[in-house]
Scaffold this active site. Structure first.
Site, short mmCIF file in Angstrom:
data_model
loop_
_atom_site.label_atom_id
_atom_site.label_comp_id
_atom_site.label_asym_id
_atom_site.label_seq_id
_atom_site.Cartn_x
_atom_site.Cartn_y
_atom_site.Cartn_z
N HIS A 115 0.84 -1.20 0.00
CA HIS A 115 0.00 0.00 0.00
C HIS A 115 0.88 1.25 0.00
O HIS A 115 1.96 1.27 0.59
CB HIS A 115 -0.91 0.03 1.23
CG HIS A 115 -1.88 -1.10 1.30
ND1 HIS A 115 -2.87 -1.27 0.35
CD2 HIS A 115 -2.04 -2.11 2.19
CE1 HIS A 115 -3.58 -2.34 0.68
NE2 HIS A 115 -3.10 -2.87 1.77
N ARG A 147 -3.36 3.46 0.23
CA ARG A 147 -3.39 3.08 1.64
C ARG A 147 -4.78 2.55 2.00
O ARG A 147 -5.78 3.26 1.84
CB ARG A 147 -3.07 4.33 2.47
CG ARG A 147 -2.74 4.07 3.90
CD ARG A 147 -2.29 5.38 4.56
NE ARG A 147 -2.66 5.40 5.95
CZ ARG A 147 -3.04 6.47 6.63
NH1 ARG A 147 -3.08 7.64 6.03
NH2 ARG A 147 -3.36 6.37 7.89
N SER A 163 -6.28 1.65 4.91
CA SER A 163 -7.03 2.19 6.05
C SER A 163 -7.58 3.58 5.74
O SER A 163 -8.51 4.04 6.39
CB SER A 163 -6.15 2.24 7.29
OG SER A 163 -5.09 3.15 7.10
N HIS A 218 -10.53 -6.37 0.81
CA HIS A 218 -9.77 -5.58 1.79
C HIS A 218 -10.64 -4.50 2.40
O HIS A 218 -11.05 -3.56 1.72
CB HIS A 218 -8.54 -4.95 1.12
CG HIS A 218 -7.41 -4.69 2.08
ND1 HIS A 218 -7.58 -3.99 3.26
CD2 HIS A 218 -6.11 -5.05 2.04
CE1 HIS A 218 -6.41 -3.94 3.90
NE2 HIS A 218 -5.50 -4.58 3.18
N TYR A 277 -9.42 -6.16 9.90
CA TYR A 277 -8.85 -6.75 8.69
C TYR A 277 -8.97 -8.28 8.72
O TYR A 277 -9.45 -8.90 7.76
CB TYR A 277 -7.36 -6.38 8.56
CG TYR A 277 -7.06 -4.98 8.09
CD1 TYR A 277 -8.00 -3.95 8.15
CD2 TYR A 277 -5.80 -4.66 7.58
CE1 TYR A 277 -7.70 -2.67 7.73
CE2 TYR A 277 -5.49 -3.38 7.14
CZ TYR A 277 -6.44 -2.38 7.21
OH TYR A 277 -6.12 -1.11 6.80
N HIS A 325 -3.74 -11.04 4.31
CA HIS A 325 -3.38 -11.34 5.70
C HIS A 325 -3.46 -12.85 5.93
O HIS A 325 -4.07 -13.31 6.90
CB HIS A 325 -4.26 -10.56 6.67
CG HIS A 325 -4.53 -9.16 6.20
ND1 HIS A 325 -5.77 -8.75 5.76
CD2 HIS A 325 -3.71 -8.09 6.06
CE1 HIS A 325 -5.70 -7.48 5.36
NE2 HIS A 325 -4.45 -7.06 5.53
N GLU A 335 2.53 -6.78 2.64
CA GLU A 335 1.75 -5.68 3.22
C GLU A 335 2.64 -4.50 3.59
O GLU A 335 2.25 -3.65 4.39
CB GLU A 335 0.99 -6.19 4.46
CG GLU A 335 -0.29 -5.48 4.82
CD GLU A 335 -0.91 -6.08 6.11
OE1 GLU A 335 -0.46 -7.15 6.53
OE2 GLU A 335 -1.83 -5.47 6.65
N ARG A 344 5.21 -2.04 11.71
CA ARG A 344 6.38 -1.35 11.17
C ARG A 344 7.67 -1.66 11.89
O ARG A 344 8.74 -1.28 11.45
CB ARG A 344 6.14 0.17 11.20
CG ARG A 344 5.07 0.59 10.20
CD ARG A 344 4.67 2.04 10.34
NE ARG A 344 3.58 2.35 9.43
CZ ARG A 344 3.68 3.17 8.36
NH1 ARG A 344 4.81 3.77 8.10
NH2 ARG A 344 2.64 3.38 7.59
#
Lengths: 352, 352
Positions: free
Chosen positions: A8, A70, A72, A177, A193, A222, A283, A289
């Site tokens: 993303h 992105r 979200s 998604h 998710y 996922h 992802e 992160r």
């Protein structure tokens, strides 16, 4: 070649978020006009913005990322159909520009202008625009545009059929998604998710959608949510419900990515799900992160986990990293270099 | 001793369902009066009704089942607080009678009279009645009494605190367990149950509930939903969110059962989650009723999977089968034979 099917654009220049902030502010204040245009973003700003992705590709040994806005931030529950369409087109246009700047590193997948309760005409048009005009190879379809209230019909409902007809006509798949959750029960990346992935799979298991659309293809991201971990439950439910065996059910239509952030999970996925139905994905730069203190490597460096699975054959590894993605996203082949003949031959012998 | 922490009374005599059917019919027709009493059920009818459970205990080598009303039939979204209370009391009373008839085979856990939007006073009273008068050792708490619309506050919200105070006072845990879904998106046993497990875990991860209630204990059933499979994601999210490491977060408060219906899933669970936080469970007679053609055994015979995990030490196996359940449900110790001294000694040496 290693194709990452799930990336993303989480690092877009700040002008994009400023546009969105103004758009949302305008919804709250009827006197304010919605911003008509996105502030100018230069090519250099775009180049700078994807340096993290390019660096990760280089460091981790992946070649090309199937790249979408992105997730979200899609937030289809905000505003109305016009809000969603304006926001979506800007997001998709930026993806196209990044893909044009780095054609060997990124291939585009679009966000859709979904809105709770609205018909799918805008989505059909935007998919057509993105595929035919911007060179995109797929889309992200949100099964819950309400953002955690789950007010849309199941993905197997005829409500979605006009969109599926366009997907089949254009020969593009959809990644299922969801986006941000506005329901306080659901943390986005930690619950919503994964729940959506699990939910979509069970919807597909329960109905005959793929009899109506034999060529329709979905990627459940996922790692398939809870599904591979509960494969026995699903095999048992399918049997109790007199549905086809799972292998037959998913064969040509349902695929999982490898966005599972520890080796035990990846090993289960690769052991349980037919290899033809798994696409490599990370992802990145995304949900998690940080660096795992137990390994000293990024949690989302999923290639490391796959590379450590010693029992995976070279042929299966090639399917996972490249061939399956080319098959599920066939328009990718026009964008990427063809496979080297030597590879094609060794792949063929691996199959024998 | 093998304690199965997750069994539902899915085989209750038909009088129970008839009562429920009349109750629901009365809701639809304001002229009809709700049935005040459950038709008489004899002890012999109750004995007959649990023969499947007793047979499975015998065949599979389990000793005692922590037994609660049929989860999918709780259906807290139907009717109002009075509907829910009447239905709940009948369901719990039958559990008590079965436990009295077979005190070595069943120990009771109660359904709660939850209702969307209603305060928890009835639940506090019913928990007290079930524990103090009926000898129950825990409860099933539904995080979504709306049945798939998720309108209640998260489990970490102060809304739930009066109920948690009573749980702590009585020293009983709750299994987090949703019921039927009236949202067509969610298949009950194939999506809603697993989603609720995943959702609850992420709620607990995100807040400081256990600072306020250090002695509060939850069992997250169905192997923890998607959580163990995505353990890396949760470790990474906890780190990104500056939350405690998962082992610390769950240590005294969160437990998973083993209701995972294939050996690869069970192996992942036992490999990833600290053994002190896993309780043996099967969900029988429940979600999946068939025989797995790949093994020739019932999908939900989870003891077979656990027994096949060769690397599990005898000490860990004892924790999983007995000690953890006695610790999480301490009131069980007054209902069951104490552990044999020899076993206690060998357990102690295993710990050294």
């Amino acid at each position: 070649m290693v194709i990452d099917c799930h990336g993303h654009y989480t690092t877009a220049p700040k002008q994009l978020q400023s546009f969105r902030d103004e758009q949302i502010a305008a919804l709250k204040d009827p006197k304010a006009a919605a911003p008509k245009t996105l502030a100018s973003i230069t090519d250099d700003q775009l180049r700078d913005s994807v340096q993290p992705q390019l660096q990760f590709q280089n460091d981790r040994g992946t070649d090309v990322t199937i790249f979408s806005p992105r997730a979200s931030a899609m937030a289809h529950h905000i505003g109305d159909a016009t809000t969603s369409l304006d926001w979506t087109r800007h997001c998709n246009d930026l993806i196209q520009r990044v893909c044009a700047l780095f054609p060997e590193n990124f291939v585009g997948v679009c966000q859709l202008p979904q809105t709770p309760g609205a018909p799918l005409a805008h989505c059909v048009e935007e998919l057509e625009r993105c595929v035919n005009e911007l060179g995109f190879i797929g889309c992200n379809l949100n099964p819950d545009p309400s953002g955690g209230h789950w007010t849309a019909p199941p993905l197997t409902d005829r409500f979605w059929y006009p969109f599926y007809e366009k997907m089949v006509e254009l020969d593009v798949p959809a990644m299922v998604h969801v986006s941000a959750s506005c329901n306080p029960n659901f943390h986005a990346t930690g619950a919503h998710y994964l729940n959506a992935d699990t939910t979509a799979f069970m919807q597909f298991l329960s109905a005959d959608l793929f009899k109506d659309f034999p060529a329709l293809r979905f990627i459940i991201p996922h790692g398939g949510g809870a599904v591979p971990y509960h494969w026995g439950r699903y095999r048992g439910l399918a049997q109790d419900m007199k549905r086809p065996p799972l292998g037959d059910l998913i064969r040509h239509n349902i695929f999982f990515d490898t966005c599972v952030y520890h080796i035990a999970g990846i090993e289960l996925l690769l052991k349980i799900v037919p290899i033809d139905n798994i696409l490599f994905g990370s992802e990145m730069v995304g949900a998690v992160r940080g660096i795992d203190p137990e390994t000293g490597h990024y949690f989302d460096d999923t290639k490391r986990y796959v590379d450590q699975i010693s029992w995976l054959s070279d042929g299966d590894r090639r399917k996972l990293y490249e061939d399956n993605a080319r098959r599920v996203y066939p328009r990718m082949n026009a964008r990427l270099k063809p496979r080297a003949p030597a590879e094609a031959v060794s792949e063929k012998s691996a199959r024998l």
